[in-house]
Design a protein around this motif. Structure first.
Motif, PDB file in Angstrom:
ATOM      1  N   ALA A 157     -50.655  14.507  27.923  1.00 10.50           N
ATOM      2  CA  ALA A 157     -50.722  15.534  26.879  1.00 10.50           C
ATOM      3  C   ALA A 157     -51.606  16.698  27.316  1.00 10.50           C
ATOM      4  O   ALA A 157     -51.270  17.873  27.106  1.00 10.50           O
ATOM      5  N   VAL A 158     -52.731  16.374  27.929  1.00 10.67           N
ATOM      6  CA  VAL A 158     -53.621  17.416  28.435  1.00 10.67           C
ATOM      7  C   VAL A 158     -52.895  18.274  29.471  1.00 10.67           C
ATOM      8  O   VAL A 158     -52.958  19.515  29.440  1.00 10.67           O
ATOM      9  N   GLN A 159     -52.175  17.632  30.373  1.00 10.32           N
ATOM     10  CA  GLN A 159     -51.477  18.350  31.436  1.00 10.32           C
ATOM     11  C   GLN A 159     -50.413  19.295  30.866  1.00 10.32           C
ATOM     12  O   GLN A 159     -50.287  20.441  31.286  1.00 10.32           O
ATOM     13  N   ILE A 160     -49.665  18.822  29.898  1.00  8.85           N
ATOM     14  CA  ILE A 160     -48.593  19.638  29.330  1.00  8.85           C
ATOM     15  C   ILE A 160     -49.163  20.774  28.479  1.00  8.85           C
ATOM     16  O   ILE A 160     -48.561  21.841  28.355  1.00  8.85           O
TER      17      ILE A 160
ATOM     18  N   GLY B  70     -53.246   4.849  17.721  1.00  4.17           N
ATOM     19  CA  GLY B  70     -53.331   6.018  16.863  1.00  4.17           C
ATOM     20  C   GLY B  70     -53.611   7.282  17.655  1.00  4.17           C
ATOM     21  O   GLY B  70     -53.000   8.335  17.421  1.00  4.17           O
ATOM     22  N   PHE B  71     -54.545   7.170  18.613  1.00  2.18           N
ATOM     23  CA  PHE B  71     -54.827   8.316  19.479  1.00  2.18           C
ATOM     24  C   PHE B  71     -53.579   8.714  20.274  1.00  2.18           C
ATOM     25  O   PHE B  71     -53.260   9.899  20.418  1.00  2.18           O
ATOM     26  N   ALA B  72     -52.880   7.717  20.810  1.00  4.29           N
ATOM     27  CA  ALA B  72     -51.695   7.996  21.632  1.00  4.29           C
ATOM     28  C   ALA B  72     -50.579   8.623  20.807  1.00  4.29           C
ATOM     29  O   ALA B  72     -49.883   9.541  21.272  1.00  4.29           O
ATOM     30  N   ARG B  73     -50.373   8.132  19.585  1.00  7.23           N
ATOM     31  CA  ARG B  73     -49.336   8.725  18.726  1.00  7.23           C
ATOM     32  C   ARG B  73     -49.653  10.197  18.446  1.00  7.23           C
ATOM     33  O   ARG B  73     -48.757  11.043  18.457  1.00  7.23           O
ATOM     34  N   ARG B  74     -50.922  10.501  18.173  1.00  5.03           N
ATOM     35  CA  ARG B  74     -51.289  11.889  17.909  1.00  5.03           C
ATOM     36  C   ARG B  74     -51.035  12.745  19.155  1.00  5.03           C
ATOM     37  O   ARG B  74     -50.527  13.875  19.054  1.00  5.03           O
ATOM     38  N   ALA B  75     -51.387  12.228  20.322  1.00  6.04           N
ATOM     39  CA  ALA B  75     -51.164  12.967  21.565  1.00  6.04           C
ATOM     40  C   ALA B  75     -49.678  13.222  21.799  1.00  6.04           C
ATOM     41  O   ALA B  75     -49.278  14.314  22.217  1.00  6.04           O
TER      42      ALA B  75
ATOM     43  N   THR C  31     -47.806  16.846  21.804  1.00  6.15           N
ATOM     44  CA  THR C  31     -47.088  17.232  23.016  1.00  6.15           C
ATOM     45  C   THR C  31     -45.651  17.632  22.712  1.00  6.15           C
ATOM     46  O   THR C  31     -45.136  18.624  23.260  1.00  6.15           O
ATOM     47  N   VAL C  32     -44.986  16.880  21.856  1.00  4.26           N
ATOM     48  CA  VAL C  32     -43.619  17.230  21.467  1.00  4.26           C
ATOM     49  C   VAL C  32     -43.606  18.598  20.792  1.00  4.26           C
ATOM     50  O   VAL C  32     -42.734  19.441  21.058  1.00  4.26           O
ATOM     51  N   SER C  33     -44.580  18.841  19.922  1.00  2.00           N
ATOM     52  CA  SER C  33     -44.668  20.136  19.253  1.00  2.00           C
ATOM     53  C   SER C  33     -44.908  21.257  20.257  1.00  2.00           C
ATOM     54  O   SER C  33     -44.264  22.314  20.209  1.00  2.00           O
TER      55      SER C  33
END
Length: 388
Positions: free
Chosen positions: A337-340, A254-259, A263-265
């Motif tokens: 996600a943090v990096q992007i 769930g955490f990964a899907r949100r990340a 990120t895509v957004s």
């Protein structure tokens, strides 16, 4: 919107798909704006809301129905949904299941009376297994439970106990000494107001949750508090973890899907060098890796859950693989996600920053990643007829 295509996999029945849609919609409307500064009060509020709406029912068997059983796929779907929305909400749901798992699987009818309260959010539960010198090495626990007439006297400490300090009921494991090591451990149900049980310390961590060190000093409990048979505590603990380790992987998913969604957004809306960030091949490569890890984790999680729901006595290997892969890969997905996200990715209060803090503990609790590797290796060796 998070990817839902996985719901068409053959692991699920139509009612699972319906459950997912209804629960996801309910969480979106009813569990927003949770206060992460007042953790104790927020946990009780979340439990109340989930319980009143009936969403805690999957966490334990129905004590009024002897044929009732846990559906692990529903537990995993629930944790995936909740984690994608809010890590604390996932925590509350998970603890209602983990804390009462021993009662669902091994509890007497009288002990299962607690489930009427935990399934409705009227009581919070906790799973007291870890000790200061005994974490993943359960067989090395030191806390004692000495027989005293018709009851037992508990002495020792438990630590890193989730819901410690706010739980109404604890499932406690202690050494009763029927045999050395794992065969001399028993499980007990202990109400929080039992004399001799106290909160020695509240523990603060990077992703705030109610955690505590518990002290048991001449804590007297009746013989009826014993769950299952004396000396059967290790088997009880492992049976519970066998189920709930898969759900830890689901929370990480769930955490990964949100990340990935965030990120895509971000990559679609942010511009760099006069073009969308998504146009950079490096960014596309990162997103491809993230999507791959998310789907691979989901396959392992729902394979383990489906296998258990189909009647497998144990899913030690499958659950260990699901937890190990999902939690480790979620850490990598969120790091990307943090990096992007750049500076926003480490800005306090940003969703990606909170995900970065939320995910780390999942690689430790209910069996650290390195311990899962040992479990998997031993299972592989046993399957090959080798000695481990």
């Amino acid at each position: 919107m998070a990817d839902r295509s996985f719901l068409n996999w053959p692991f699920f029945e139509d009612w699972h798909r319906d459950y997912y849609e209804r629960f996801d919609a309910w969480v979106s409307e009813n569990l927003t704006g949770i206060d992460h500064n007042e953790i104790d009060a927020s946990c009780r509020m979340i439990a109340d809301r989930l319980g009143e709406a009936g969403w805690l029912s999957p966490t334990a068997v129905d004590p009024a129905d002897e044929s009732s059983a846990l559906d692990v796929r529903t537990l995993c779907l629930s944790r995936e949904i909740l984690a994608r929305h809010d890590g604390l909400a996932d925590f509350v749901f998970a603890m209602q299941g983990l804390g009462t798992g021993a009662l669902s699987f091994f509890g007497s009818p009288d002990q299962r009376e607690w489930l009427f309260r935990t399934r409705t959010g009227k009581a919070l539960s906790a799973f007291a297994l870890s000790e200061p010198r005994s974490g993943s090495d359960v067989a090395n626990m030191e806390m004692s439970a000495h027989r005293d007439g018709d009851g037992f006297v508990l002495n020792g400490e438990k630590t890193w106990i989730s819901n410690g300090g706010i739980a109404d009921i604890y499932t406690v494991f202690a050494r009763t000494g029927e045999a050395p090591g794992a065969k001399g451990i028993s499980a007990f149900v202990v109400p929080a107001d039992t004399p001799g049980l106290s909160i020695a310390e509240r523990i603060n961590v990077i992703a705030p949750h109610p955690l505590a060190r518990l002290s048991f000093e001449n804590c007297r409990i009746p013989g009826s508090a014993l769950i299952g048979e004396a000396g059967g505590g290790f088997r009880i603990a492992m049976s519970v973890l066998d189920v709930f380790r898969s759900t830890v992987g689901a929370a990480a998913l769930g955490f990964a899907r949100r990340a990935l969604d965030e990120t895509v957004s971000r990559a679609s809306q942010r511009e760099l060098f006069g073009a969308p960030l998504f146009d950079l091949q490096m960014v596309q490569g990162h997103i491809a890796d993230m999507a791959l890890d998310v789907d691979a984790a989901a396959l392992l999680i729902y394979r383990a859950a489906w296998t258990k729901d189909m009647g497998a006595a144990r899913v030690t290997r499958e659950a260990a693989m699901a937890k190990l892969y999902a939690t480790d890969k979620a850490q990598e997905v969120i790091d990307k996600a943090v990096q992007i996200h750049g500076g926003d990715g480490v800005r306090s209060g940003h969703i990606v920053e909170s995900l970065y803090r939320d995910i780390r503990a999942l690689r430790i609790y209910e069996g650290a990643s390195d311990v899962q590797k040992i479990v998997i290796a031993r299972q592989a060796l046993a399957g090959a007829g080798a000695k481990s």
